[in-house]
Write an enzyme that holds these catalytic residues in place. Structure first.
Site, PDB file in Angstrom:
ATOM      1  N   HIS A  21       0.961  -1.159  -0.002  1.00 36.41           N
ATOM      2  CA  HIS A  21       0.004   0.100  -0.129  1.00 36.41           C
ATOM      3  C   HIS A  21       0.916   1.230  -0.012  1.00 36.41           C
ATOM      4  CE1 HIS A  21      -3.943  -2.171   1.260  1.00 36.41           C
ATOM      5  NE2 HIS A  21      -2.959  -3.175   1.341  1.00 36.41           N
ATOM      6  N   ASP A 115      -6.523   5.449   1.731  1.00 38.19           N
ATOM      7  CA  ASP A 115      -6.303   4.005   1.220  1.00 38.19           C
ATOM      8  C   ASP A 115      -7.975   3.836   1.261  1.00 38.19           C
ATOM      9  OD1 ASP A 115      -6.113   1.189   1.279  1.00 38.19           O
ATOM     10  OD2 ASP A 115      -4.022   1.495   1.722  1.00 38.19           O
ATOM     11  N   THR A 137      -5.653  -0.368  -3.364  1.00 40.75           N
ATOM     12  CA  THR A 137      -4.348  -0.508  -4.070  1.00 40.75           C
ATOM     13  C   THR A 137      -4.396  -2.064  -4.616  1.00 40.75           C
ATOM     14  OG1 THR A 137      -3.551  -1.429  -2.061  1.00 40.75           O
ATOM     15  CG2 THR A 137      -2.962   0.945  -2.605  1.00 40.75           C
ATOM     16  N   GLN A 348      12.938  -5.407  -6.161  1.00 39.54           N
ATOM     17  CA  GLN A 348      12.201  -6.278  -6.986  1.00 39.54           C
ATOM     18  C   GLN A 348      11.691  -5.794  -8.612  1.00 39.54           C
ATOM     19  OE1 GLN A 348       9.041  -8.780  -5.377  1.00 39.54           O
ATOM     20  NE2 GLN A 348       7.602  -7.801  -6.819  1.00 39.54           N
ATOM     21  N   HIS A 363       3.413 -14.882  -4.786  1.00 43.20           N
ATOM     22  CA  HIS A 363       2.362 -15.028  -3.912  1.00 43.20           C
ATOM     23  C   HIS A 363       1.039 -14.429  -4.451  1.00 43.20           C
ATOM     24  CE1 HIS A 363       3.314 -10.982  -2.886  1.00 43.20           C
ATOM     25  NE2 HIS A 363       2.595 -10.990  -2.070  1.00 43.20           N
ATOM     26  N   TRP A 366      -0.855  -7.878  -5.465  1.00 46.76           N
ATOM     27  CA  TRP A 366      -1.177  -7.242  -6.518  1.00 46.76           C
ATOM     28  C   TRP A 366       0.145  -6.401  -7.130  1.00 46.76           C
ATOM     29  CZ3 TRP A 366      -3.538  -7.833 -10.660  1.00 46.76           C
ATOM     30  CH2 TRP A 366      -3.923  -6.705 -11.564  1.00 46.76           C
ATOM     31  N   GLU A 371       3.871  -5.577 -11.412  1.00 45.99           N
ATOM     32  CA  GLU A 371       5.273  -5.437 -11.769  1.00 45.99           C
ATOM     33  C   GLU A 371       5.788  -6.772 -12.758  1.00 45.99           C
ATOM     34  OE1 GLU A 371       7.088  -5.407  -7.725  1.00 45.99           O
ATOM     35  OE2 GLU A 371       5.953  -3.527  -7.538  1.00 45.99           O
ATOM     36  N   ALA A 386      -6.115 -13.032   1.200  1.00 41.84           N
ATOM     37  CA  ALA A 386      -6.935 -11.642   0.654  1.00 41.84           C
ATOM     38  C   ALA A 386      -7.110 -11.730  -0.947  1.00 41.84           C
ATOM     39  CB  ALA A 386      -5.981 -10.480   1.058  1.00 41.84           C
ATOM     40  N   ASP A 387      -6.612 -10.790  -1.741  1.00 42.85           N
ATOM     41  CA  ASP A 387      -7.091 -10.423  -2.934  1.00 42.85           C
ATOM     42  C   ASP A 387      -6.029 -11.432  -3.832  1.00 42.85           C
ATOM     43  OD1 ASP A 387      -4.736  -9.091  -1.756  1.00 42.85           O
ATOM     44  OD2 ASP A 387      -4.330  -8.292  -4.040  1.00 42.85           O
ATOM     45  N   GLN A 388      -5.118 -12.173  -3.089  1.00 43.39           N
ATOM     46  CA  GLN A 388      -4.052 -12.893  -4.049  1.00 43.39           C
ATOM     47  C   GLN A 388      -4.987 -13.870  -4.696  1.00 43.39           C
ATOM     48  OE1 GLN A 388      -1.301 -13.962  -0.931  1.00 43.39           O
ATOM     49  NE2 GLN A 388      -1.120 -11.760  -0.631  1.00 43.39           N
TER      50      GLN A 388
END
Ligand code: UDP
Length: 471
Positions: A21, A115, A137, A348, A363, A366, A371, A386-388
């Protein structure tokens, strides 16, 4: 104020206190500062100190930039524990919220960008009559799945029934053909839908429409159909992703602005320099996810047995419940010496842009996913929470840029997936990944959707200036 001087908007930006975030919202801060906006960026003391220790953030802003630490007592340390999310929100409500109110009342702020999971910022902004825009995010597809949870409950699709993990759910519009129970955000797996964490994550998303607009770190060509669904409930969306690529495009630079909360190990870049194009698989589980010792060993065997070269981010706190160093079998030590490189934390964005990288075992956070997309790197997805779970389904089934191995952890599956990604099916995955990367580049360059949307955001914030303060 001198009425002849042009008015400079002052934006207060308030991210959730986690690496992903902070990273994307700080990139937005830098983009706004290129238009001379004054920025106050509010972070926990821990994040404040880490940014100062590990980045050059203070020298990067051309306009006034104020890195504001929140009072003591807000910490991410317990986030992975039971009720950890609720505990964090309790401290945000009791400590950050009054501080934010005080701060906003006493600063000449034009607008708050908070956020999208911090509705306490909307409470404060509404109270003192200040415009607020949300920045969510996560991906649009994950956001939309979160948003549809009440509909899933109403239709009896949540809580998930026994054996429903592999059945498609019908109440996330636009995803009826491919989204299964196991692809829903991880907290949908709870059997108790009254738990504080579940209620909190659901209601934070439901109140998005309170804001004047919603910023999303995605681009139209990537998530257009889902964005159309979101626009039915939040009409004013600014898609400005990939925000890190947009920043690079606007700065006309290839170098990255690191927002790392850990010290980056640059030596991995020289190791990558020694390898031919697309020969190394990069492995990272992001900044929060932990793995058990058993899972770690399965991955390690999978990597070594695949006989591919690998660069692996082994965060010191990666292994769950590991006080002592774990015993590493000799064959893994040997395989790593021959073909691997391990680092605590790497730059990264730079790693994924390196020619030696041919795949990413991720993993599915987002930021990591975007990226990778921007650099045209195919992925193997092993989502944790979560969102993964949603992101990984889109990578494999919608964008077809890789493999989703969620809910498995077996050295043979891991080894086979790596060989498929890096050798056997490299052609099909690369073609899709490179195509999406070129659309991603088009979005952030002049005239592209994200480029244009950032300008619209800037313009809309300028229009928030009270008339008597305008130039
Ligand atoms: N990251 C990094 N170095 C590392 C591992 C991760 O800079 O060694 C960054 C990565 O580039 C991304 C962020 O940490 O921007 C992780 O965010 P993401 O949304 O992927 O996952 P999270 O950490 O929130 O689970």
């Amino acid at each position: 104020m001198d009425p002849l001087l042009p008015f400079v908007p002052h934006v207060a930006i308030f991210p959730f206190p986690a690496q992903g975030h902070v990273n994307s919202m700080l990139k937005l801060a830098q983009l706004l500062s290129l238009s001379n906006f004054h920025i106050s960026f509010l972070v926990t003391i821990d994040t404040h100190d880490r940014l100062l220790n590990h980045t050059d953030v203070m020298s990067r802003f051309s306009s006034e930039f104020h890195l504001q630490a929140l009072p003591h007592g807000i910490s991410m340390d317990e986030i992975n524990t039971r009720d950890g999310v609720s505990k964090l929100y309790d401290s945000l409500n009791t400590i950050a919220k009054p501080f934010l109110r005080e701060f906003l009342v006493n600063s000449p702020v034009t607008c708050v960008i908070a956020d999208g999971i911090l509705s306490m910022a909307a409470d404060v902004a509404e109270e003192i009559n200040l415009p607020i825009i949300y920045f969510r995010t996560i991906s649009a597809c994950a956001f939309w799945s979160y948003f549809c949870i009440p509909a899933l409950i109403q239709a009896g699709e949540l809580p998930l029934k026994e054996n429903a993990m592999d059945l498609t759910v019908t109440k996330v519009k636009g995803m009826e053909d491919f989204l299964r129970g196991r692809d829903l955000p991880s907290f949908c797996r709870a059997s108790d839908l009254t738990s504080p964490d579940f209620r909190l994550l659901m209601t934070e998303t439901q109140q998005t429409a309170r804001a004047r607009g919603l910023i999303l770190n995605t681009f139209e060509d990537l998530e257009g159909p889902i964005l159309s669904q979101i626009r039915t409930v939040c009409p004013n969306i600014y898609t400005i992703g990939a925000v890190h690529a947009l920043l690079k495009a606007r700065l006309a630079t290839k170098s990255t602005s690191s927002n790392s909360l850990w010290q980056e190990d640059e030596s991995c870049m020289s190791w990558l320099d020694m390898h031919p194009p697309k020969s190394v698989i990069y492995v990272s589980f992001g900044s929060i996810a932990g793995v058990t010792k058993e899972d770690l060993l399965e991955f390690w065997y999978g990597l070594v047995n695949s006989e591919q070269k690998f660069l692996w981010v082994m965060r010191p706190d990666l292994i769950i419940g590991q006080e002592e160093k774990c015993q590493i079998p000799v064959e893994l030590e040997q395989g790593t010496k021959e073909r691997g490189y391990m680092a605590d934390w790497v730059p990264q964005e730079k790693v994924l842009a390196h020619t030696a990288i041919g795949g990413f075992l991720t993993h599915s956070g987002w930021n990591s996913t975007l990226e990778s997309i921007v650099e045209g790197v195919p992925m193997i997805c092993w989502p944790r929470f979560a969102d993964q779970q949603v992101n990984s389904r889109f990578v494999s089934e919608v964008w077809k840029m890789g493999l989703d191995i969620k809910d498995t952890c077996d050295r043979d599956i891991i080894g086979k997936s790596i060989r498929d990604l890096m050798e056997k099916r490299i052609g099909e995955f690369l073609q899709r990944a490179e195509h999406m990367a070129s659309l991603g580049k088009r979005a952030v360059n002049e005239g592209g959707s994200s480029y244009v949307n950032l300008d619209r955001l800037i313009q809309d914030i300028r229009l928030m200036i009270p008339p008597m303060r305008q130039s």
